[in-house]
Design a protein around this motif. Structure first.
Motif, PDB file in Angstrom:
ATOM      1  N   UNK A 147     -76.573   3.300  33.706  1.00 16.55           N
ATOM      2  CA  UNK A 147     -77.195   4.165  34.306  1.00 16.55           C
ATOM      3  C   UNK A 147     -76.607   3.727  35.743  1.00 16.55           C
ATOM      4  N   UNK A 148     -76.102   3.965  36.259  1.00 15.65           N
ATOM      5  CA  UNK A 148     -75.054   4.194  37.543  1.00 15.65           C
ATOM      6  C   UNK A 148     -74.192   5.327  37.784  1.00 15.65           C
ATOM      7  N   UNK A 149     -73.787   6.108  36.003  1.00 15.75           N
ATOM      8  CA  UNK A 149     -73.312   7.431  36.255  1.00 15.75           C
ATOM      9  C   UNK A 149     -74.523   8.082  36.322  1.00 15.75           C
ATOM     10  N   UNK A 150     -75.542   7.742  35.938  1.00 11.77           N
ATOM     11  CA  UNK A 150     -76.504   8.853  36.002  1.00 11.77           C
ATOM     12  C   UNK A 150     -77.403   9.361  37.523  1.00 11.77           C
ATOM     13  N   UNK A 151     -76.610   7.988  38.336  1.00 13.39           N
ATOM     14  CA  UNK A 151     -77.642   8.240  39.477  1.00 13.39           C
ATOM     15  C   UNK A 151     -77.138   9.416  40.490  1.00 13.39           C
ATOM     16  N   UNK A 152     -77.780  10.565  41.139  1.00 20.57           N
ATOM     17  CA  UNK A 152     -77.772  11.276  41.523  1.00 20.57           C
ATOM     18  C   UNK A 152     -76.759  11.390  43.103  1.00 20.57           C
TER      19      UNK A 152
END
Ligand code: UDP
Ligand code: MG
Length: 322
Positions: free
Chosen positions: A168-173
Motif C-alpha cells: 500500500x505504501x508503494x502506491x501512495x502518490x
C-alpha cells in the motif's frame, strides 16, 4: 521468509561498520531467517559510500542504493521501501540509536499478535538534549490534537512493516512524506514495542533545527486542515471587532461622548494588528499552496545514481528515477 533492513545513511562513516557488525550479530546469533541489509546512501560527502562498497563486495546480503545527492531522511526511507524485496521490512537509523537487538522482539510480537506493523516507542531517550526531547514530545501531542488522528506518541520511524503495508505504501502518490504518520494512517493491525533509545554511537546529528522544523511542517500541513480553519476564524473575529469599533465611532459622532481628538494610537494599533492577521492568514494559505505546488510538479522524490548487489543490476551505474 526474507527480512529487509532499511537503513538511511547520510555522512555516517564513523558508525556504519559498527552498525553492520551489530546487525550481522543479531541475525546470525539467533538465525532469524534470510535477510538483506539495504543501505540508502543519501548523498553522503564523507567516506560512507566507500565503506559500504567495501562491505558489499564481501557480503552479498548488503545492498546499496546510492542517491545522486542528499534528498533527506524520509526520501531515503521511501526508496528503501520501494526497493526492498523482503516479506518484512524494518526501518532503522544508522547511528544505532535504535538498537538492532530489539529486532528479534519485534519479530516475536508480530508472530504472537499477528500485527502488520510493530512500531518502536521510546521509553527513554538517552544522549539527546533537553530541547530536542521536549520539543519532540510536545510536537507529537500537538500533532495528534490538531490532526484528529491518533498517532502513537513518542514513536519514530523505527518500525517493522509487513508486505501488505509495503504494497500500500508503494502506491501512495504523495511526495513530501511524513512516514511515521502515513504508516499509522494506513491502519491494519499495529502494535507497539517499547525500547530505550540509546545515544548516537558516534558522529553528530544530521537533523539540525532547520530540517526538524521542515519535517514538523510536513507532518502538520499534510495531516491537518485546521490551520486553514484557524485563519478563517481569526479573520472572522477581526471583522467582528472591527464592526464593534466602527459602531462605537459612529455613536461617538452622534452623541459626542468623547470630545478629545484622539485616535492616533488606536489607528496604529488597528493597522498593525490587522496587518499581522492578514499576513498570518496569507502565510497559512501559502503553506498549503506551496505543498500543492510541490505535489503538482510531480518531480521524483529521489534520484538513484547507482544500485549495488541487486539481482540483475550487476553493479552497474544505471540512472534511475522513482
Ligand atoms: N539521514 C539521512 N538523510 C538526511 C539526514 C539524516 O539519510 O538528510 C539519516 C542518518 O544518517 C541517520 C538517520 O537518518 O541514519 C537519522 O538521522 P540522525 O540520527 O542524524 O537524526 P536524530 O536521531 O538526531 O534525530
Ligand atoms: Mg539519530
Amino acid at each position: 521468509m526474507l527480512i529487509s533492513i532499511i537503513i538511511p545513511t547520510f555522512n555516517e562513516e564513523k558508525v556504519i561498520t559498527e552498525c553492520y557488525n551489530r546487525l550481522v550479530n543479531v541475525f546470525t546469533a539467533q538465525s532469524l531467517g534470510d535477510y538483506e541489509f539495504l543501505f540508502i546512501n543519501d548523498g553522503s560527502h564523507d567516506g560512507t559510500l566507500e565503506i559500504l562498497k567495501g562491505i558489499a563486495s564481501v557480503d552479498k546480503h548488503v545492498q546499496i542504493v546510492d542517491f545522486s545527492r542528499n534528498f533527506g531522511h524520509q526520501a531515503a526511507v521511501t526508496a528503501g521501501l520501494h526497493e526492498c524485496r523482503g516479506d518484512l521490512a524494518i526501518i532503522m537509523d544508522a547511528d544505532l540509536q535504535d538498537p538492532p537487538e530489539v529486532i528479534p522482539e519485534m519479530l516475536k510480537i508480530r508472530e504472537k499478535e499477528k500485527c502488520n506493523v510493530v512500531y518502536g516507542v521510546r521509553t527513554t531517550r538517552k544522549g539527546e538534549n533537553f530541547f530536542k526531547t521536549q520539543t519532540a514530545k510536545l510536537f507529537y501531542r500537538f500533532l495528534n490534537f490538531i490532526s484528529n488522528e491518533n498517532f502513537p506518541l513518542d514513536a519514530g520511524d523505527f518500525r517493522l512493516v509487513d508486505k501488505s503495508i509495503i504494497t500500500v505504501f508503494k502506491s501512495l502518490p504523495e511526495r513530501n512524506k511524513y512516514i511515521r504518520g502515513l504508516i499509522g494512517w494506513l491502519g491494519f493491525k499495529q502494535c507497539p514495542v517499547y525500547y530505550e533509545r540509546d545515544p548516537r554511537f558516534a558522529g553528530t546529528t544530521k537533523y539540525p533545527l532547520r530540517k526538524m522544523l521542515r519535517f514538523a511542517a510536513v507532518g502538520l500541513f499534510y495531516f491537518s486542515k485546521k490551520p486553514l480553519k484557524l485563519a478563517t476564524n481569526i479573520g472572522f473575529l477581526s471583522i467582528v471587532i472591527g464592526l464593534a469599533f466602527a459602531l462605537f465611532l459612529f455613536l461617538n459622532v452622534i452623541f459626542k461622548f468623547d470630545y478629545v481628538v484622539t485616535g492616533w494610537t488606536s489607528t496604529i494599533i488597528i493597522i498593525i494588528v490587522f496587518g499581522g492577521v492578514q499576513l498570518l492568514t496569507i502565510g497559512v494559505l501559502g503553506q498549503y499552496i506551496g505543498n500543492l505546488f510541490d505535489e503538482v510538479k510531480g518531480r521524483p522524490e529521489y534520484i538513484i545514481s547507482e544500485k549495488i548487489n541487486f539481482a540483475g543490476s550487476s553493479n552497474t551505474s544505471d540512472e534511475q528515477e522513482k
